[in-house]
Scaffold this active site. Structure first.
Site, PDB file in Angstrom:
ATOM      1  N   ASP A 135       7.539  82.609 -11.159  1.00  0.00           N
ATOM      2  CA  ASP A 135       7.990  82.200 -12.481  1.00  0.00           C
ATOM      3  C   ASP A 135       6.754  81.776 -13.268  1.00  0.00           C
ATOM      4  OD1 ASP A 135       8.878  80.855 -14.685  1.00  0.00           O
ATOM      5  OD2 ASP A 135      10.445  79.723 -13.653  1.00  0.00           O
TER       6      ASP A 135
ATOM      7  N   TYR B 170      10.764  73.738 -11.528  1.00  0.00           N
ATOM      8  CA  TYR B 170      11.708  73.882 -12.637  1.00  0.00           C
ATOM      9  C   TYR B 170      11.775  75.349 -13.036  1.00  0.00           C
ATOM     10  CZ  TYR B 170      13.967  73.708 -17.143  1.00  0.00           C
ATOM     11  OH  TYR B 170      14.830  73.941 -18.183  1.00  0.00           O
TER      12      TYR B 170
ATOM     13  N   LYS C 252       8.215  81.807 -22.846  1.00  0.00           N
ATOM     14  CA  LYS C 252       7.477  80.791 -23.622  1.00  0.00           C
ATOM     15  C   LYS C 252       6.392  81.368 -24.551  1.00  0.00           C
ATOM     16  CE  LYS C 252       8.843  76.542 -21.576  1.00  0.00           C
ATOM     17  NZ  LYS C 252       9.344  76.335 -20.218  1.00  0.00           N
TER      18      LYS C 252
HETATM   19  C1  LIG Z   1      10.694  76.590 -19.679  1.00  0.00           C
HETATM   20  C2  LIG Z   1      10.763  77.196 -18.341  1.00  0.00           C
HETATM   21  C3  LIG Z   1      11.880  77.957 -17.941  1.00  0.00           C
HETATM   22  C4  LIG Z   1      13.105  78.115 -18.806  1.00  0.00           C
HETATM   23  O1  LIG Z   1      12.834  78.782 -19.986  1.00  0.00           O
HETATM   24  P1  LIG Z   1      13.861  78.631 -21.236  1.00  0.00           P
HETATM   25  O2  LIG Z   1      13.295  79.573 -22.256  1.00  0.00           O
HETATM   26  O3  LIG Z   1      13.800  77.201 -21.634  1.00  0.00           O
HETATM   27  O4  LIG Z   1      15.197  79.046 -20.743  1.00  0.00           O
HETATM   28  C5  LIG Z   1      11.855  78.529 -16.686  1.00  0.00           C
HETATM   29  N1  LIG Z   1      10.798  78.374 -15.878  1.00  0.00           N
HETATM   30  C6  LIG Z   1       9.704  77.680 -16.231  1.00  0.00           C
HETATM   31  C7  LIG Z   1       8.548  77.568 -15.287  1.00  0.00           C
HETATM   32  C8  LIG Z   1       9.647  77.051 -17.469  1.00  0.00           C
HETATM   33  O5  LIG Z   1       8.579  76.321 -17.811  1.00  0.00           O
END
Ligand SMILES: *Cc1c(COP(=O)(O)O)cnc(C)c1O
Length: 427
Positions: free
Chosen positions: A248, A147, A277
């Site tokens: 990521d 994700y 986050k």
């Molecule tokens: C939450 C998340 C995103 C997206 O971040 P948003 O601030 O919700 O746009 C992308 N990659 C990972 C691994 C995430 O957990």
């Protein structure tokens, strides 16, 4: 109470919530305030927070040092444009981020959300290859069950099924997916485990800009923890095939997995890294994309001579100040001890779930505890039962999972895990 019903009615009729139907009659709770690890609902009930508001609120809510820093920042300025102007919160934050992230990541691009940080990472990779005359390198390799966010580019590298790519097929770029790593965290990665990646790199490598993945923990795509050895091998393969590696770390960053950044489990460094986050301790929306000198210098030398991105609220001073304060709080705290303690309590507290015939798997890593059920969770019944038990836990799919704020004490951890155990046993 009349007021509360009116507010909830307006909410129900006019506001979307994440991944939900506008006309949904799923229960929704009105929060009045939050303090430490507790959310206070408008009916007076207090809930122990098991979610850290989706990984972000690592120091707890209403933190005095965070509040004070933001009050001070407000007196200077809440916002100013970043085009042609700069400010100390962004500069000091950048120094700090570069200091705590692995070498040689030494340049930072700020954006307002994780999804955008991923878009930026993908654009950086494409512009890098374009500047090197490799204009065909425009596709990405990604893992199933990953994700990376909800914007179109980020969606295109997220799991095709959970992201319902078929629905957006006319719009989404077609990326190349390989199976999620089968080797669990702590296990070695065999030749068999890495075979799929090897194969696509050999077949498609020259048309790809980068491999993008969540290191160690796949989050919202399935809460799966996999072998650090897989990352070591992926890094080596990317080097051999001349591909960039994008990590990521939006969910895994800032200590959650037991290391400050999950790539440290494998002792390797990506070429581009996304953070978000927990970056601001859950106070404001801020994300960043980091890269190394060779990449930004190459982009600057290529066409059109600039990196093609620049959000309106780029480097927002309030958000930067929150992030700087949160990182200082983190690195000055005994976060590692806290995460180890949480890991032990989660393991102990969730262990009884292993005996349940309804449970497929229980896994714990750092400050993350996951119970994977055999059947889909019924959100209509399970969330109210958790609320009744005094905890805030929001499952999805077959997964009941928690990642509490690092400051949570052992009693509250016990309440979270026993709520999960008794809910599984009683339902
Ligand atoms: C939450 C998340 C995103 C997206 O971040 P948003 O601030 O919700 O746009 C992308 N990659 C990972 C691994 C995430 O957990």
């Amino acid at each position: 109470m009349q007021d509360l019903n009116e507010l909830l009615n307006i909410d129900k009729n006019l506001i979307w919530h994440p991944y939900s139907a506008m006309s949904s009659d799923l229960p929704i709770y009105h929060v009045d305030s939050a303090n430490g690890v507790r959310l206070k609902l408008s009916n007076g009930q207090e809930l122990i927070d098991g979610m850290s508001s989706w990984w972000s609120v690592i120091h707890g809510y209403n933190h005095p040092a965070m509040n004070l820093a933001l009050e001070q920042q407000l007196k200077d300025m809440a916002h100013v444009m970043f085009g042609g102007l700069t400010h100390t919160p962004a500069i000091r934050l950048t120094e700090k981020i570069i200091d705590i992230t692995p070498e040689p990541l030494n340049a930072v691009f700020y954006s307002d959300s994780g999804s955008v940080a991923v878009e930026v990472a993908m654009k950086m990779a494409i512009q890098y290859w374009h500047a090197k005359g490799k204009t065909k390198r425009q596709r990405f390799i990604s893992l199933r069950s990953g994700y990376h966010g909800d914007t179109l580019g980020a969606m295109s590298v997220s799991d095709p099924e959970t992201g319902i790519h078929s629905l957006f097929s006319g719009m989404l770029p077609k990326q190349i997916f390989i199976e999620q790593p089968q080797c669990r965290f702590g296990e070695p990665c065999t030749d068999n485990n890495i075979a799929a990646l090897k194969k696509v790199l050999t077949e498609h490598g020259e048309h790809c800009a980068a491999l993008i993945m969540e290191p160690i923990v796949q989050g919202a795509g399935g809460m799966w923890f996999y072998s650090a050895d897989y990352l070591v091998k992926a890094r080596k393969l990317c080097d051999e095939h001349n591909l960039l590696l994008i990590f990521d770390e939006i969910a895994t960053g800032f200590g959650r997995t037991g290391k400050l950044f999950a790539c440290e489990h494998a002792d390797i460094v990506p070429d581009i890294m996304c953070i978000g986050k927990a970056l601001t301790g859950g106070y404001l929306s801020l994300a960043a994309t980091l890269t190394k000198q060779e990449i930004y210098m190459t982009i600057d030398r290529g066409e059109p001579g600039v990196f093609m991105h620049g959000p309106t609220f780029m480097g927002n001073p309030l958000a930067c100040r929150a992030a700087l304060t949160s990182i200082c709080l983190l690195v000055e705290s005994k976060w590692q001890e806290n995460i180890n303690r949480i890991q032990q309590y989660l393991e102990k507290g969730l262990a009884p779930c292993r005996n349940s015939p309804k449970v497929n798997d229980v896994r714990v890593l750092g400050g993350i505890g996951v119970v994977e059920l055999k059947e889909l969770v019924d959100m209509y019944t399970i969330v109210p039962k958790f609320v009744e038990a005094g905890v805030w836990i929001r499952p999805f799919g077959k997964l009941i999972y928690i990642m509490p704020p690092y400051i949570i004490d052992n009693d509250d951890l016990g309440t979270l895990t026993s709520a999960i155990v008794s809910l599984i046993n009683d339902s």
